[in-house]
Scaffold this active site. Sequence first.
Site, PDB file in Angstrom:
ATOM      1  N   LYS A  80       0.827  -1.124   0.010  1.00  0.00           N
ATOM      2  CA  LYS A  80       0.180  -0.079  -0.038  1.00  0.00           C
ATOM      3  C   LYS A  80       0.939   1.089  -0.053  1.00  0.00           C
ATOM      4  O   LYS A  80       0.478   1.964  -0.946  1.00  0.00           O
ATOM      5  CB  LYS A  80      -0.913  -0.114   1.119  1.00  0.00           C
ATOM      6  CG  LYS A  80      -2.231   0.847   0.976  1.00  0.00           C
ATOM      7  CD  LYS A  80      -2.818   0.801   2.307  1.00  0.00           C
ATOM      8  CE  LYS A  80      -3.765  -0.649   2.394  1.00  0.00           C
ATOM      9  NZ  LYS A  80      -4.427  -0.731   3.847  1.00  0.00           N
ATOM     10  N   MET A 129      -5.857  -7.098   8.359  1.00  0.00           N
ATOM     11  CA  MET A 129      -5.388  -6.453   9.215  1.00  0.00           C
ATOM     12  C   MET A 129      -6.315  -5.061   9.434  1.00  0.00           C
ATOM     13  O   MET A 129      -7.364  -5.045   8.760  1.00  0.00           O
ATOM     14  CB  MET A 129      -4.105  -6.024   9.283  1.00  0.00           C
ATOM     15  CG  MET A 129      -3.105  -7.306   9.410  1.00  0.00           C
ATOM     16  SD  MET A 129      -1.452  -7.099   9.132  1.00  0.00           S
ATOM     17  CE  MET A 129      -1.490  -6.355   7.378  1.00  0.00           C
ATOM     18  N   GLY A 137      -8.474  -6.865   4.286  1.00  0.00           N
ATOM     19  CA  GLY A 137      -9.238  -7.073   5.393  1.00  0.00           C
ATOM     20  C   GLY A 137      -8.526  -7.907   6.471  1.00  0.00           C
ATOM     21  O   GLY A 137      -9.420  -8.133   7.564  1.00  0.00           O
ATOM     22  N   ARG A 171      -3.374   3.047   8.421  1.00  0.00           N
ATOM     23  CA  ARG A 171      -3.727   1.879   7.807  1.00  0.00           C
ATOM     24  C   ARG A 171      -2.440   0.838   7.637  1.00  0.00           C
ATOM     25  O   ARG A 171      -1.359   1.121   7.619  1.00  0.00           O
ATOM     26  CB  ARG A 171      -3.863   2.343   6.309  1.00  0.00           C
ATOM     27  CG  ARG A 171      -4.505   3.690   6.219  1.00  0.00           C
ATOM     28  CD  ARG A 171      -4.773   4.056   4.615  1.00  0.00           C
ATOM     29  NE  ARG A 171      -5.326   3.371   3.780  1.00  0.00           N
ATOM     30  CZ  ARG A 171      -5.488   3.369   2.446  1.00  0.00           C
ATOM     31  NH1 ARG A 171      -4.789   4.451   1.982  1.00  0.00           N
ATOM     32  NH2 ARG A 171      -6.080   2.630   1.740  1.00  0.00           N
ATOM     33  N   SER A 180      13.894 -42.713 -14.002  1.00  0.00           N
ATOM     34  CA  SER A 180      12.544 -42.342 -13.643  1.00  0.00           C
ATOM     35  C   SER A 180      12.681 -41.897 -12.135  1.00  0.00           C
ATOM     36  O   SER A 180      12.607 -43.221 -11.486  1.00  0.00           O
ATOM     37  CB  SER A 180      11.793 -42.986 -14.093  1.00  0.00           C
ATOM     38  OG  SER A 180      10.456 -42.098 -13.751  1.00  0.00           O
ATOM     39  N   TYR A 209      12.154 -34.952 -18.900  1.00  0.00           N
ATOM     40  CA  TYR A 209      10.799 -34.596 -18.764  1.00  0.00           C
ATOM     41  C   TYR A 209      10.251 -34.902 -17.374  1.00  0.00           C
ATOM     42  O   TYR A 209      10.802 -35.399 -16.406  1.00  0.00           O
ATOM     43  CB  TYR A 209      10.120 -35.699 -19.572  1.00  0.00           C
ATOM     44  CG  TYR A 209      10.393 -37.137 -19.063  1.00  0.00           C
ATOM     45  CD1 TYR A 209       9.350 -37.833 -18.091  1.00  0.00           C
ATOM     46  CD2 TYR A 209      11.339 -38.041 -19.492  1.00  0.00           C
ATOM     47  CE1 TYR A 209       9.444 -39.021 -17.856  1.00  0.00           C
ATOM     48  CE2 TYR A 209      11.561 -39.275 -18.848  1.00  0.00           C
ATOM     49  CZ  TYR A 209      10.690 -39.912 -18.224  1.00  0.00           C
ATOM     50  OH  TYR A 209      10.791 -41.073 -17.833  1.00  0.00           O
ATOM     51  N   HIS A 218     -15.792  -9.000   0.944  1.00  0.00           N
ATOM     52  CA  HIS A 218     -14.799  -9.832   1.352  1.00  0.00           C
ATOM     53  C   HIS A 218     -15.073 -11.277   0.919  1.00  0.00           C
ATOM     54  O   HIS A 218     -14.119 -11.803   0.388  1.00  0.00           O
ATOM     55  CB  HIS A 218     -14.888  -9.979   3.085  1.00  0.00           C
ATOM     56  CG  HIS A 218     -14.119 -10.941   3.450  1.00  0.00           C
ATOM     57  ND1 HIS A 218     -14.520 -12.244   3.836  1.00  0.00           N
ATOM     58  CD2 HIS A 218     -12.443 -10.771   3.716  1.00  0.00           C
ATOM     59  CE1 HIS A 218     -13.217 -12.893   4.475  1.00  0.00           C
ATOM     60  NE2 HIS A 218     -12.389 -12.073   4.498  1.00  0.00           N
ATOM     61  N   CYS A 241       8.478 -39.441 -12.031  1.00  0.00           N
ATOM     62  CA  CYS A 241       6.984 -40.067 -12.180  1.00  0.00           C
ATOM     63  C   CYS A 241       6.209 -39.861 -10.835  1.00  0.00           C
ATOM     64  O   CYS A 241       5.199 -40.465 -10.839  1.00  0.00           O
ATOM     65  CB  CYS A 241       7.017 -41.336 -12.963  1.00  0.00           C
ATOM     66  SG  CYS A 241       7.709 -42.368 -11.911  1.00  0.00           S
ATOM     67  N   ARG A 277      -3.179  -1.298  -6.472  1.00  0.00           N
ATOM     68  CA  ARG A 277      -2.355  -2.452  -6.525  1.00  0.00           C
ATOM     69  C   ARG A 277      -2.727  -3.268  -7.455  1.00  0.00           C
ATOM     70  O   ARG A 277      -3.814  -3.196  -7.983  1.00  0.00           O
ATOM     71  CB  ARG A 277      -2.629  -3.403  -4.910  1.00  0.00           C
ATOM     72  CG  ARG A 277      -4.066  -3.874  -4.865  1.00  0.00           C
ATOM     73  CD  ARG A 277      -4.301  -4.359  -3.339  1.00  0.00           C
ATOM     74  NE  ARG A 277      -5.745  -4.644  -3.266  1.00  0.00           N
ATOM     75  CZ  ARG A 277      -6.430  -4.676  -2.017  1.00  0.00           C
ATOM     76  NH1 ARG A 277      -5.755  -4.798  -1.079  1.00  0.00           N
ATOM     77  NH2 ARG A 277      -7.709  -4.908  -2.286  1.00  0.00           N
TER      78      ARG A 277
HETATM   79  P1  ADP Z   1      -7.605  -2.552   3.786  1.00  0.00           P
HETATM   80  O1  ADP Z   1      -6.038  -2.925   3.703  1.00  0.00           O
HETATM   81  O2  ADP Z   1      -8.269  -3.525   4.361  1.00  0.00           O
HETATM   82  O3  ADP Z   1      -8.103  -2.343   2.183  1.00  0.00           O
HETATM   83  P2  ADP Z   1      -7.559   0.285   3.904  1.00  0.00           P
HETATM   84  O4  ADP Z   1      -6.461   0.809   4.738  1.00  0.00           O
HETATM   85  O5  ADP Z   1      -7.302   0.383   2.425  1.00  0.00           O
HETATM   86  O6  ADP Z   1      -7.747  -1.137   4.353  1.00  0.00           O
HETATM   87  O7  ADP Z   1      -8.695   1.182   4.422  1.00  0.00           O
HETATM   88  C1  ADP Z   1     -10.034   0.687   4.450  1.00  0.00           C
HETATM   89  C2  ADP Z   1     -10.955   1.784   3.661  1.00  0.00           C
HETATM   90  O8  ADP Z   1     -10.691   3.141   4.507  1.00  0.00           O
HETATM   91  C3  ADP Z   1     -10.851   1.831   2.535  1.00  0.00           C
HETATM   92  O9  ADP Z   1     -11.988   1.821   1.852  1.00  0.00           O
HETATM   93  C4  ADP Z   1      -9.929   3.114   2.240  1.00  0.00           C
HETATM   94  O10 ADP Z   1     -10.430   3.742   0.984  1.00  0.00           O
HETATM   95  C5  ADP Z   1     -10.611   4.018   3.406  1.00  0.00           C
HETATM   96  N1  ADP Z   1      -9.515   4.937   3.790  1.00  0.00           N
HETATM   97  C6  ADP Z   1      -8.422   4.739   4.223  1.00  0.00           C
HETATM   98  N2  ADP Z   1      -7.425   5.755   4.488  1.00  0.00           N
HETATM   99  C7  ADP Z   1      -8.527   6.744   4.125  1.00  0.00           C
HETATM  100  C8  ADP Z   1      -8.259   8.300   3.957  1.00  0.00           C
HETATM  101  N3  ADP Z   1      -7.029   8.680   4.356  1.00  0.00           N
HETATM  102  N4  ADP Z   1      -9.149   8.949   3.696  1.00  0.00           N
HETATM  103  C9  ADP Z   1     -10.340   8.354   3.390  1.00  0.00           C
HETATM  104  N5  ADP Z   1     -10.585   7.248   3.338  1.00  0.00           N
HETATM  105  C10 ADP Z   1      -9.626   6.180   3.680  1.00  0.00           C
HETATM  106 MG    MG Z   2      -7.678  -1.154   1.001  1.00  0.00          MG
END
Ligand code: ADP
Ligand code: MG
Length: 928
Positions: A31, A112, A110, A101, A799, A886, A473, A866, A351
């Site tokens: 990220k 962490m 989701g 984050r 083999s 092979y 999810h 094999c 990503r």
């Molecule tokens: P995950 O790794 O589980 O996707 P994120 O870190 O991306 O978690 O955050 C979860 C949600 O919060 C995402 O939808 C993200 O867009 C939103 N979010 C995170 N940081 C910000 C921010 N600075 N401003 C607005 N929304 C945010």
């Molecule tokens: Mg995210």
Amino acid sequence: MAKAKTPKYVYFFGGKKAEGKADMKSLLGGKGANLAEMVNIGLPVPAGFTITTEVCTYYYANKRKYPKELKDQVLKSLAKVEKEMGAKFGDKKNPLLVSVRSGARASMPGMMDTILNLGLNDTTVQALIEKTNNPRFAYDSYRRFVAMYGDVVLGLRPVDKHDADPFEEILDKKKEARGITKDTDLTADDLKELVAEFKAAIKEKLGVNFPENPMDQLWGAVGAVFSSWMNERAIVYRKLNNIPAEWGTAVNIQSMVFGNMGEDSGTGVAFTRDPASGENVFYGEYLFNAQGEDVVAGIRTPLPIAHLKKDDPKVYKELDDIRKKLEKHYKDMMDIEFTIQQGKLWMLQCRVGKRTGFAAIKMAVDMVRQKLITKEDALMRIEPNQLNQLLRPIFDLKEKQNAINEGRLLAKGLNAGPGAASGKVAFSAHDAELMAAKGDKVILVRIETSPEDIKGMNASDGILTARGGMTSHAALVARQMGKVCVAGCGTLNINYKAGEMRAEGTDHVIKEGDYISIDGTTGEVIKGELTTKPSEVIQVLITKEMDAKDSDVYKTYADLMKWADQTRTMNVRTNADQPDQSANAIAFGAEGIGLCRTEHMFFGEKRILNVREMILSDTEEGRRKTINKLLPYQRQDFEGIFRVMKGRPVTVRTLDPPLHEFLPHEESEIKETADALGVPVEKVKEKIESLHEFNPMLGFRGCRLGISFPEITEMQARAIFEAAVNVAKEGIKVKPEIMIPLVGHVNELKLQEEIVRRVAKEVFAEKGKKVSYLVGTMIELPRAAVTADQIAEVAEFFSFGTNDLTQTTFGLSRDDAGKFLPKYVEQDILPKDPFESLDQDGVGELVKMGTEKGRSTRKDLKVGICGEHGGEPDSVEFCHRVGMNYVSCSPFRVPIARLAAARAALRDKKVVKKTTKRKTATKSKKKK
Ligand code: ADP
Ligand code: MG
Ligand code: MG
């Protein structure tokens, strides 16, 4: 002592230039690295900074403490962010709010925790109200923050899976009291009360005060994110996805932007192409007046991205341009998160997008056709096992239509994970696990899934949810696991307590354990069990129900396989015992048979009796008489195989399993056998008794049988050569390779080889025709690997039988390992089950040694594998590296092995390029 350079623990991003970039994922997490990259390519990203994964490692190595330099670096970066955003953290007038984050090197959606709106307290919320003139928005943000912080940092959350969330409970009560159903109908005052009630609940249940000081909030959140690296669901996820615990997570602290500032604001997630089908269309969802979480959590059902074109053409255009820019820059399908704050677009994440195996293949092939990537890129981008999804079953269309006509359609949801699955309903992940352990096919049915459910999802054949969109999810995880998934079936009322599901508008009630069928390609949910049908690729190749030109899926598959074949240098054969299996394998691209197990041919109805008669004979003469009854059967089998294989090499192994495997075990069967052969029951029992072994795996089997009973080898050799000559006389080329199993000493092989060559001579003389053939051996005992140079003086090919070689190297019996081996993997004693994926350091070292030693005395020694490993991608790559000619695997794994072999060849080329600095690697020719 010279002062060491202070390590850099914090990287700023924002404005026009970031301190990090995309290729710094191991340090900044995916990220953080991509936020930096987006800044660098000029996309609008709210400023922030990343605390590196090294801090996470340090944190766990030092009793959850931070390096002393960290605080200062965080404060300095925070100051930069404040400058960039024109707001101050904790300020009474113009407060900066941030999100905290998580973000590991590999994405773990989701798994962490993330905390939004951090920096709010009773003072700053007032400033936010004044700044925005929107008290409802300010209190909405505040109550979300308190709930998130209370859950993630302070730990106020449901204990049991079926418990309600404590904050949700308070929220629901509030809505009830106000007589409303939607969150958006809550007033500013309601929300303000909620903040107080949330804080009171925290105080009451946990005995701590909610921290008012923003700096305390910040460090609390940072600690919680680092701690979430070791939460159970993250650990399980890492296990399933082979992510090492040492990697650690980074923490991103980023200025908040708000999608919940009114109807000109919103938030969404999108993929630059359809992640389920691979189609080149902009694909995603968004919600107006909402914060990030809302889209993913599936609480409100979002709108498709195409809708935005009408709602806000300007933002849509901007987003679509970003979509193109990202694909061009990353040369891949990207998964993005964005937020619109009062008409201004902000990018919050990008990503490389997760995709179904199906989509991965389509996208890669399409991108080559678009000239975005090379064929080599495409091959490297597809995990060989993903090919399974092209080969996955679909429902029989007629049967499905009949079921629908009968009124068995329960609902229609989103086609979130393609394929067809039928199974018994489980309403909790735990039940799904239990049912699957009993051998049932399970469909996990949930209102929505959460990261805690992943074990149960993994155990299920299919996943069905009532809530959530294509990026919920359930959908995300299912696609990644390659599970069939239908999501967002809003008309299904699932009642966990009652253990039942009702379909709105119908009388159907589905109870736990009832059968349902879900179509992850179309989204239908149907009551009862449906037959599944082979995929299009199978229909073209195997069942021939479809014509290649009518199937895009097949064409994609065929292109990819063509590129793989042009690239690989190792041949791929198959393990097959019958003509029909062999034909399938050829359709899948097999170039020969690497293992034809003759004993399977002994189990046919008439034959087994003859085999038993032979075993019961006490004299060589008696054995010869009976065994020759088997000759015509074996000859016929081999003829069938040789005809199908049309001159491709066919490796036939002489009899391998211990004889007792052929004798009856049940009392009634023993009697039947005795009667049929006209011998007393006692005699059969005696024989069974005398053949009993304490350790059959190391007992009277393999070449040991042929040495004690040469007549068995003679008969088998005769059957092979007679068949070969007969088929050759039909004008079909034949290439038999006779393989002697379980050789440990060269003298064992010599004895068997003499028999084979003598019989060959006899048959050729009798029939007046010769065919060329090879005699070789399996290397499946450590002693064979160690003395491979001596063995290769006799053997024309090796083999590697890596199933037995794994058993004998580890000194463990595969049939008994079930009791303890899974624990070895769980506890990381072994990284993987060595019977699934070759133990490269141990067993692999023997394979390497055996190959080298063998070739030291016979330069042109043909070497293959094999064991089951021959179709497992990592093991296939290993085989390429040790220079095998092979690999051989089961027919359905042949395409996987072809791709894996191509990838191995490409990796090899890369090394060559690097070490010799050649511009172009020499074109690889296929080894013969
Ligand atoms: P995950 O790794 O589980 O996707 P994120 O870190 O991306 O978690 O955050 C979860 C949600 O919060 C995402 O939808 C993200 O867009 C939103 N979010 C995170 N940081 C910000 C921010 N600075 N401003 C607005 N929304 C945010
Ligand atoms: Mg995210
Ligand atoms: Mg063996």
